[in-house]
Design an enzyme around this catalytic site. Structure first.
Site, PDB file in Angstrom:
ATOM      1  N   GLU A 277      11.533   5.611   1.942  1.00 55.10           N
ATOM      2  CA  GLU A 277      11.403   5.960   3.357  1.00 55.10           C
ATOM      3  C   GLU A 277      12.401   7.066   3.691  1.00 55.10           C
ATOM      4  O   GLU A 277      13.420   6.826   4.354  1.00 55.10           O
ATOM      5  CB  GLU A 277      11.618   4.727   4.248  1.00 55.10           C
ATOM      6  CG  GLU A 277      10.547   3.669   4.075  1.00 55.10           C
ATOM      7  CD  GLU A 277      10.793   2.417   4.909  1.00 55.10           C
ATOM      8  OE1 GLU A 277      11.946   2.228   5.361  1.00 55.10           O
ATOM      9  OE2 GLU A 277       9.848   1.641   5.108  1.00 55.10           O
ATOM     10  N   GLU A 411       3.657  -0.066   2.720  1.00 52.89           N
ATOM     11  CA  GLU A 411       4.227  -1.308   3.232  1.00 52.89           C
ATOM     12  C   GLU A 411       3.629  -1.623   4.602  1.00 52.89           C
ATOM     13  O   GLU A 411       3.476  -0.725   5.434  1.00 52.89           O
ATOM     14  CB  GLU A 411       5.751  -1.206   3.400  1.00 52.89           C
ATOM     15  CG  GLU A 411       6.540  -1.027   2.113  1.00 52.89           C
ATOM     16  CD  GLU A 411       8.040  -0.942   2.365  1.00 52.89           C
ATOM     17  OE1 GLU A 411       8.481  -1.359   3.463  1.00 52.89           O
ATOM     18  OE2 GLU A 411       8.763  -0.464   1.480  1.00 52.89           O
TER      19      GLU A 411
END
Length: 625
Positions: A277, A411
């Site tokens: 991320e 995710e």
């Protein structure tokens, strides 16, 4: 007349001075040709890259006449034309050449020393064997994925270990369970930095071998695998300034050369992902992030073999859908076309990950238009429900999928609110299951590949990795339904139809009925015809004490399943069940895999004996794999 001669004399002197000045400027500087010798080979250049510890020679020309004077931070000094040194870091050397008439010429040399040595020490020829699928073709083979979260990326213990956060080591049995449960792919978040020598960038061979072993578990089961560099202490994820760019790119290159070489022989079942991320959120930072992704692609491709064709996954800024749609416009340059995917994550804050109420937002417990509470109304989601999912995922379709770039939804999940009890907890669980299904099916409809975030423990486990066993069958059923691998049958009040021999006594959050005569049944009408041939029909029921007692604790006949086609043109009654211990007010699962009807429009359960009440807690169909 004297005055005139004075003027003429002054003019002559002035002109004479000008002539002297012109004569001084006719001493022309000599052109200097820069030469550098590396590994015994001279090259006409002013720049060179060498690994730390390698000798280098600077030998500018001309070779004779005039004089040299050296300076700089490479260790060059004095007046010798050729300067020999062994750089330990990048440096600059400057020489000034003065020719025979006094004119000076300056020449700079730039020596680049990588922070880490090259680990691409044995590149091999490109190998397309087992790599026939491009990104779009590969995406079509992945309908549902999960994460092995909080294990291989576990960080912060001394010594470093995958058990650092309390999870058991990844086992072959656990990975097989994932495959047997209906998943096509596993994303393996991995930490590398804590297993590497910080001076040389060398990753531990023991760790490289361990990661390869886990990847092999997945490939042996026919699963597709995404291997990434996860948070890893934030060395990449939190550094997007120009002053950090060179160091991060150097580490990115060193690590991916090693990872790619270690996993090079796997076929297209293995994908690599640049990061996790990356916390870039403005154009300047995104430009730096793009350099990290480019380094990743270059490093992997440079190792050759199957890596020349491997599908690679690059992450949007913050893996944020809106940043991806609005600010991220550059995919890495590649040596092969159509072999990249993008990646985003999806966590609607108040519903999925907020852990306490804040002044600006309260936690949501109930998500979806048909799953709002009538009693705990302040916890109903008021934003980021179905329409929001549709709109966000449509952005990814328009920006990437429609242009041949599949999107990995790497995710998504929603925290289980364990503080709830009773009907509120049941409704929360049902809405959470619906969310899991809705996100998966909407992702697939928009060219995205859903990977559920799973960490192996409550709150919110999907698999118990120690046993191993399915930890939350309700979520599993919903994920399979979202991926088109099954159907979830509602267990909400009044969602089933009871026959005349039973009374609908639904209340709270589940379907409930009381049996008044033998042969009573509860049926469910499917939204669309379902092929039950080879499929498994599952119901989870809860019985009161009257039901259990009337059936001798389960030793007598309990139930049988049935299914039928349109207008009951075909019907089957299967899986007569008895001799199964029952405990009052305890959930019991019943399954039937004996049906052959290929166009069932309804299913049901029939009870051969009377007395007692039945609550349907969950029901689902899992299609044959």
């Amino acid at each position: 007349m004297a005055h005139k001669r004075l003027i003429i004399t002054s003019l002559f002197l002035a002109l004479s001075g000008s002539v002297v000045g012109v004569q001084a400027q006719t001493c022309t500087p000599t052109a200097v040709k820069p030469y550098i010798k590396v590994a015994g080979v001279w090259t006409q250049t002013a720049t060179a890259s060498v690994n730390a510890g390698n000798q280098i020679v600077l030998g500018p020309q001309p070779t004779s006449g005039g004089s040299w004077l050296w300076s700089g931070d490479c260790g060059t000094s004095g007046t010798t034309r050729e300067q020999t040194f062994t750089p330990g870091a990048s440096c600059t050397a400057t020489t000034v050449y003065t020719n025979s008439c006094g004119a000076k010429t300056s020449q700079d040399f730039t020596i680049k020393v990588p922070l880490y040595p090259s680990y691409n020490t044995n590149p091999i020829a490109a190998n397309a064997t087992g790599m026939s699928s491009n990104a779009v073709q590969l995406a079509a083979k992945i309908k549902l994925g999960t994460n092995i979260g909080n294990v291989m990326e576990a960080y912060g213990c001394t010594p470093a270990a995958e058990t650092c956060w309390g999870q058991p080591k990844v086992s072959a049995a656990y990975v097989k369970l994932v495959k047997d449960s209906g998943f096509d792919a596993i994303r393996i978040p991995v930490s590398w930095d804590q297993y590497a020598d910080q001076k040389t960038g060398k990753i531990s061979d023991v760790w490289l071998n361990r990661v390869k072993q886990v990847v092999q578990y997945a490939v042996d089961n026919g699963l597709y695998v995404i291997v990434n560099i996860h948070w890893d202490g934030g060395w990449l994820e939190k550094n997007f300034s120009e002053d950090k760019k060179e160091a991060v790119n150097a580490k990115q290159k060193a690590y991916w050369e090693q990872i790619a070489t270690q996993l090079r022989d796997f076929d297209e079942h293995v994908l690599f992902a640049s990061a996790n991320e990356p916390d870039a959120d403005d154009p300047a930072e995104i430009a730096v992030l793009e350099s990290y992704h480019q380094t990743f692609v270059n490093a992997v491709r440079s190792t050759g073999g199957r890596n020349a064709y491997r599908v690679l996954v690059v992450q949007a800024p913050q893996t944020n859908i809106d940043l991806a749609a609005n600010l991220w416009n550059v995919m890495p340059t590649d040596t092969v076309a159509g072999r990249q995917m993008a990646e985003v994550h999806f966590y609607p804050f108040s519903w999925s990950i907020q852990t306490q109420d804040e002044w600006y937002a309260s936690m949501f417990y109930y998500w979806g238009k048909d799953f709002h509470s009538t009693t705990d109304t302040t916890r109903n989601a008021t934003r980021e429900e179905e329409d929001f999912v549709n709109a966000e995922f449509a952005k990814m379709k328009a920006k990437f999928a429609d242009h041949g770039i599949p999107v990995v939804l790497g995710e998504y999940a929603a925290t289980l609110r364990t503080q709830l009890t009773g009907d509120n907890l049941a409704l929360h669980r049902a809405s959470r299951a619906y969310y899991s299904q809705y996100v998966a099916q909407t992702a697939l409809a928009n060219g995205m590949l859903p990977f559920y975030w799973e960490v192996g423990v409550d709150p919110g486990l999907l698999f118990d990795r120690t046993t191993p066993a399915v930890g939350d069958p309700q979520i599993l059923d919903s994920l399979l339904a979202g991926a088109g691998k099954g159907v979830v049958l509602s267990a909400r009040p009044n969602s089933w139809t009871v026959s005349s021999g039973a009374a609908n006594t639904s209340s709270g959050s589940n379907m409930r009925f009381t049996l008044n005569q033998a042969g009573a049944a509860a049926g469910y009408t499917l939204a669309n015809p379902v092929n039950l041939n080879g499929a498994t029909l599952k119901v989870v029921l809860n019985f009161d004490q009257a039901f259990v007692s009337a059936r001798n604790g389960g030793m007598d006949a309990i139930l049988q399943f049935y299914a039928y086609s349109a207008n009951w043109a075909a019907s089957e009654f299967k899986c007569w069940t008895a001799n199964q211990t029952l405990v009052a007010d305890q959930d019991t699962e019943f399954t039937c895999s004996a049906f052959g009807i290929q166009n069932a429009v309804g299913v049901g359960i029939q009870f051969p004996k009377t007395a007692g009440s039945v609550t349907i807690k969950r029901a689902a169909v899992k299609f044959a794999q």
